[in-house]
Design an enzyme around this catalytic site. Structure first.
Site, PDB file in Angstrom:
ATOM      1  N   THR A   3      11.453  23.169  16.603  1.00  0.00           N
ATOM      2  CA  THR A   3      10.393  23.935  15.953  1.00  0.00           C
ATOM      3  C   THR A   3       9.509  24.606  17.012  1.00  0.00           C
ATOM      4  O   THR A   3       8.289  24.606  16.927  1.00  0.00           O
ATOM      5  CB  THR A   3       9.537  23.052  15.008  1.00  0.00           C
ATOM      6  OG1 THR A   3      10.396  22.140  14.312  1.00  0.00           O
ATOM      7  CG2 THR A   3       8.844  23.903  13.950  1.00  0.00           C
ATOM      8  N   LYS A  15      21.870  28.313  16.249  1.00  0.00           N
ATOM      9  CA  LYS A  15      21.568  27.382  15.164  1.00  0.00           C
ATOM     10  C   LYS A  15      21.613  28.160  13.844  1.00  0.00           C
ATOM     11  O   LYS A  15      20.780  29.035  13.613  1.00  0.00           O
ATOM     12  CB  LYS A  15      20.184  26.766  15.390  1.00  0.00           C
ATOM     13  CG  LYS A  15      19.622  25.983  14.210  1.00  0.00           C
ATOM     14  CD  LYS A  15      18.244  25.445  14.579  1.00  0.00           C
ATOM     15  CE  LYS A  15      17.385  25.225  13.357  1.00  0.00           C
ATOM     16  NZ  LYS A  15      16.084  24.650  13.684  1.00  0.00           N
ATOM     17  N   GLU A  63      16.293  15.958  19.233  1.00  0.00           N
ATOM     18  CA  GLU A  63      15.394  17.111  19.130  1.00  0.00           C
ATOM     19  C   GLU A  63      14.062  16.672  18.522  1.00  0.00           C
ATOM     20  O   GLU A  63      13.965  16.405  17.331  1.00  0.00           O
ATOM     21  CB  GLU A  63      16.048  18.190  18.249  1.00  0.00           C
ATOM     22  CG  GLU A  63      15.169  19.388  17.962  1.00  0.00           C
ATOM     23  CD  GLU A  63      15.736  20.291  16.867  1.00  0.00           C
ATOM     24  OE1 GLU A  63      14.925  20.935  16.167  1.00  0.00           O
ATOM     25  OE2 GLU A  63      16.965  20.335  16.694  1.00  0.00           O
TER      26      GLU A  63
END
Length: 229
Positions: free
Chosen positions: A75, A135, A44
């Site tokens: 993000t 998440k 990621e």
């Protein structure tokens, strides 16, 4: 091009997603390569990295012929950034918070979306929007015991904690029912001194801990979890 189910399977088989933050594009790529060398299949690249889309593009090209590695973007705060990431080659999108427009965009292009959620309400909203893996963020605000509490009313939810996951508690997170974990800080810390070999060593330890928690050996990675079902 990998389909959605294949991407989800690769992430959950390995059980570890490396959350990449770096001071430069070059450092980010070196960290990613070190993590892959250590057996981590989910990478990621966060959009706090300058030129994150260029890093994703380069990695997507580098690992194009490696079906075991999936490159994603982290993000991601809005659907515009998500689209930029997908065009650069991102195979999954991770956000610190749930965003409906991003969920819709990812559904349109059949890209897994993993938004950060803290409450049952947020998780329910995410599931309604078609999210495959939630998440749990920040994980250190709860601890591994929260997973069973969430899965009591929502047994169908696939949870990936990020923030506060380390070598000391990763097995507990997995044993409590998480399908994967996101790991950043202590995994990539050696990059500060340029010790990328140490990142590979730590990556191997994380992957091994997941296998131990699942009662697997290195040649028997198969889990029975209903991602996408």
């Amino acid at each position: 091009m990998m389909n959605k189910q294949h991407i989800l399977t690769k992430i959950t088989e390995c059980g570890v997603v490396a959350v990449i933050r770096a001071n430069s594009k070059d450092e980010a790529i070196k960290i990613c390569d070190a993590c892959v060398e250590g057996g981590i299949k989910g990478i990621e690249v966060t959009f706090t990295v300058q030129g994150a889309d260029e890093v994703i593009k380069k990695l997507a090209t580098s690992y194009e012929n490696n079906p075991n590695v999936v490159i994603g973007a982290g993000t991601v705060l809005d659907s515009t950034t998500a689209r930029i990431a997908i065009l650069a080659g991102a195979q999954f999108i991770v956000s610190p918070a749930f965003d409906l427009q991003t969920a819709r965009l990812c559904n349109l292009y059949q890209i897994p979306y993993m938004p950060g959620c803290m409450t049952i309400t947020e998780i329910k909203d995410a599931l309604e929007a078609g999210v495959d893996i939630v998440k749990l963020f920040p994980g250190n605000a709860f601890g591994p015991e929260i997973v069973k509490a969430i899965k009591a009313p929502l047994p169908q939810v696939n949870i990936m904690p990020t923030g506060g996951v380390d070598l000391g508690n990763i097995e507990e997170w997995i044993q409590n029912g998480c399908v994967a974990v996101g790991v950043g800080g202590n995994l990539i810390a050696p990059a500060k001194t340029g010790d990328f070999d140490q990142i590979t060593i730590i990556a191997k330890q994380y992957v091994q801990k997941v296998q131990d928690a699942r009662g697997q050996n290195t040649t028997d990675i198969e889990i029975g979890m209903g991602v996408g079902q």
